[in-house]
Write a protein that holds these residues in place. Structure first.
Motif, PDB file in Angstrom:
ATOM      1  N   THR A 111       0.816  -1.209   0.000  1.00  0.00           N
ATOM      2  CA  THR A 111       0.000   0.000   0.000  1.00  0.00           C
ATOM      3  C   THR A 111       0.854   1.265   0.000  1.00  0.00           C
ATOM      4  O   THR A 111       1.975   1.267   0.511  1.00  0.00           O
ATOM      5  N   ALA A 112       0.294   2.352  -0.552  1.00  0.00           N
ATOM      6  CA  ALA A 112       0.965   3.653  -0.523  1.00  0.00           C
ATOM      7  C   ALA A 112       0.436   4.524   0.600  1.00  0.00           C
ATOM      8  O   ALA A 112       0.959   5.620   0.824  1.00  0.00           O
ATOM      9  N   ALA A 113      -0.572   4.045   1.327  1.00  0.00           N
ATOM     10  CA  ALA A 113      -1.180   4.851   2.391  1.00  0.00           C
ATOM     11  C   ALA A 113      -1.458   3.966   3.603  1.00  0.00           C
ATOM     12  O   ALA A 113      -2.610   3.619   3.884  1.00  0.00           O
ATOM     13  N   PRO A 114      -0.414   3.565   4.339  1.00  0.00           N
ATOM     14  CA  PRO A 114      -0.621   2.689   5.494  1.00  0.00           C
ATOM     15  C   PRO A 114      -1.349   3.405   6.620  1.00  0.00           C
ATOM     16  O   PRO A 114      -1.253   4.618   6.775  1.00  0.00           O
ATOM     17  N   SER A 115      -2.064   2.626   7.415  1.00  0.00           N
ATOM     18  CA  SER A 115      -2.821   3.161   8.542  1.00  0.00           C
ATOM     19  C   SER A 115      -2.481   2.371   9.794  1.00  0.00           C
ATOM     20  O   SER A 115      -1.708   1.402   9.755  1.00  0.00           O
ATOM     21  N   ALA A 116      -3.084   2.756  10.909  1.00  0.00           N
ATOM     22  CA  ALA A 116      -2.865   2.033  12.158  1.00  0.00           C
ATOM     23  C   ALA A 116      -3.306   0.579  12.033  1.00  0.00           C
ATOM     24  O   ALA A 116      -2.758  -0.309  12.698  1.00  0.00           O
ATOM     25  N   HIS A 117      -4.276   0.314  11.167  1.00  0.00           N
ATOM     26  CA  HIS A 117      -4.731  -1.061  10.977  1.00  0.00           C
ATOM     27  C   HIS A 117      -3.598  -1.937  10.443  1.00  0.00           C
ATOM     28  O   HIS A 117      -3.491  -3.116  10.821  1.00  0.00           O
ATOM     29  N   ASP A 118      -2.753  -1.377   9.581  1.00  0.00           N
ATOM     30  CA  ASP A 118      -1.627  -2.146   9.032  1.00  0.00           C
ATOM     31  C   ASP A 118      -0.585  -2.468  10.096  1.00  0.00           C
ATOM     32  O   ASP A 118       0.262  -3.340   9.885  1.00  0.00           O
ATOM     33  N   ALA A 119      -0.643  -1.755  11.225  1.00  0.00           N
ATOM     34  CA  ALA A 119       0.322  -1.962  12.311  1.00  0.00           C
ATOM     35  C   ALA A 119      -0.285  -2.723  13.491  1.00  0.00           C
ATOM     36  O   ALA A 119       0.326  -2.782  14.558  1.00  0.00           O
ATOM     37  N   ARG A 120      -1.445  -3.324  13.281  1.00  0.00           N
ATOM     38  CA  ARG A 120      -2.136  -3.960  14.417  1.00  0.00           C
ATOM     39  C   ARG A 120      -1.329  -5.110  15.009  1.00  0.00           C
ATOM     40  O   ARG A 120      -1.322  -5.302  16.240  1.00  0.00           O
ATOM     41  N   HIS A 121      -0.634  -5.886  14.191  1.00  0.00           N
ATOM     42  CA  HIS A 121       0.176  -6.986  14.725  1.00  0.00           C
ATOM     43  C   HIS A 121       1.402  -6.447  15.458  1.00  0.00           C
ATOM     44  O   HIS A 121       1.852  -7.030  16.446  1.00  0.00           O
ATOM     45  N   LEU A 122       1.937  -5.340  14.973  1.00  0.00           N
ATOM     46  CA  LEU A 122       3.056  -4.699  15.661  1.00  0.00           C
ATOM     47  C   LEU A 122       2.618  -4.178  17.029  1.00  0.00           C
ATOM     48  O   LEU A 122       3.357  -4.292  18.018  1.00  0.00           O
TER      49      LEU A 122
END
Length: 420
Positions: free
Chosen positions: A364-375
């Motif tokens: 993605t070119a527009a990451p969000s907090a959802h993309d970091a949920r596992h982190l």
């Protein structure tokens, strides 16, 4: 003569030659080992040239005596007994900077010809990173993070004049990091070069590595493995795809590992986390090999999200692997996955067996907090052990997502996006 592009391992090689008597540069064929080694040698013996090989073969000890050091023994496997002479020379005079060896992996398959244990130190020279190809002086991303160069002051990085976009990253992945193909060939010739390279892996190289292998079955297995690069897939799945048994599959994985064509990430574990998978994550050493095996072009990859993701992750892990090898920390790379995939993280970099940097790789070119949920889940479970959680993405900007979690563009692997 083409201009030499500095490699990440250059400072490490120079440092080791100041203290150790002999180095062996290892890595995939055509990754630039000889070119790099030649920069440090005062004498070069190319043992794939018959005239030079005959002199060394007749009396290896005498052939090495009195030569200006360091001595580069290129394609040493053509005169395997030269290793005995290297051993004896190092035992007699263990001064630093005497020998550099480049050649095949036969040393790891024919132990009777390998007297180098404790005398010859291996240094991995893999395919070129993107930073190396661009002539950028790279500082490993994990080192920058460990120094605290990401923190509360991180805001959106100023967008450079020519920031890569998703298609640019895909082009980098398809180009790969083998110097001749990446730096000198246009697209059509590069594809032919890579196709030939893959063919020779399962024909000439596999035989050179020792043992007898069914070329057709090895080719099917390599294709199955390649299609699962950047994936956690069990041995049974690969065996069924290639029509072989598990014992043969394990032999093939060992072979391809010794050829430095595959490099698997072991599973990261912690006593604070439960139900973690112990399966290894499969990776090819270079994304261009995946493109070659699958016949991928930029057009077909842009229409296949799964394949695009595998190419980008294979590209990013190749950069991280090269940087980990020269990090100022003892850096080991893992992946993390709970059983049934409830939580999974693409790369876990463990520094000095203590601190952790967790990395997700997104197309993605527009990451969000959802993309970091596992982190975020990992941060909440291991606390201060986590230095940072990073979402590497195909967009232009670097910005914070939450406590110790940041979004960084993929090009931050070779460019400091937080610099003023």
């Amino acid at each position: 003569m083409a201009e030499y592009l500095a490699r990440l391992v250059d400072p490490l090689i120079a440092e080791l030659l100041e203290e150790l008597p002999a180095l062996a540069l290892v890595g995939p064929r055509a990754s630039g080992k000889t070119t790099t080694a030649a920069r440090y040698a005062r004498t070069t013996l190319r043992l794939d040239r018959r005239a030079e090989a005959l002199a060394v073969e007749a009396d290896p000890d005498a052939a090495l005596e009195g030569l200006a050091e360091p001595i580069l023994l290129d394609e040493w496997q053509e005169v395997p007994h030269v290793l005995g002479a290297v051993k004896r020379a190092c035992d007699a005079e263990p001064r630093p900077g005497r020998f550099i060896l480049t050649g095949s992996i036969r040393a790891e398959t024919e132990t009777q010809t390998w007297p180098g244990t404790g005398r010859i130190t291996r240094v991995l020279v893999g395919p070129m990173t993107i930073g190396e190809q661009f002539g950028v002086r790279e500082v490993p991303l994990v080192d920058r993070i460990a120094r605290g160069e990401l923190g509360e002051g991180v805001t959106r990085a100023a967008i450079q004049a020519e920031v890569p976009n998703l298609r640019d990253y895909l082009t980098m992945a398809l180009r790969g990091g083998f110097p001749q193909a990446a730096l000198t060939l246009q697209e059509h010739a590069r594809r032919r070069w890579l196709d030939t390279y893959v063919e020779e892996i399962v024909t000439r190289d596999s035989q050179t590595a020792g043992g007898s292998h069914d070329k057709a079955r090895l080719a099917r297995f390599f294709e199955a493995y390649s299609l699962n690069s950047a994936g956690v897939v069990d041995d049974t799945t690969l065996c069924d795809a290639a029509g072989i048994n598990r014992r043969t599959a394990l032999r093939y994985i060992d072979l391809l590992s010794r050829l430095h064509i595959v490099d698997e990430l072991p599973a990261w574990t912690s006593n604070r986390l439960k139900r973690l998978s112990l399966a290894r994550k499969r990776f090819l050493a270079d994304p261009a090999l995946l493109a070659s095996v699958t016949g991928t072009t930029d057009r077909t990859a842009m229409r296949d999200g799964d394949l695009l993701g595998r190419l980008l992750e294979t590209l990013a892990v190749a950069q991280l692997r090269a940087q980990a090898a020269v990090s100022e920390h003892r850096c080991r790379l893992y992946h993390l996955r709970q059983h049934h995939g409830r939580h999974e993280i693409d790369v876990v970099a463990e520094l000095d067996s203590r601190h952790v940097i967790a990395i997700e790789i997104k197309a993605t070119a527009a990451p969000s907090a959802h993309d970091a949920r596992h982190l975020a889940w990992l941060r909440d479970h291991i606390g201060d052990r986590l230095l940072a959680g990073i979402v590497l993405h195909a967009g232009p900007s670097a910005f914070p997502l939450s406590d110790r979690l940041w979004a960084l563009p993929l090009y931050s692997l070779w460019t400091d996006t937080t610099a003023d």
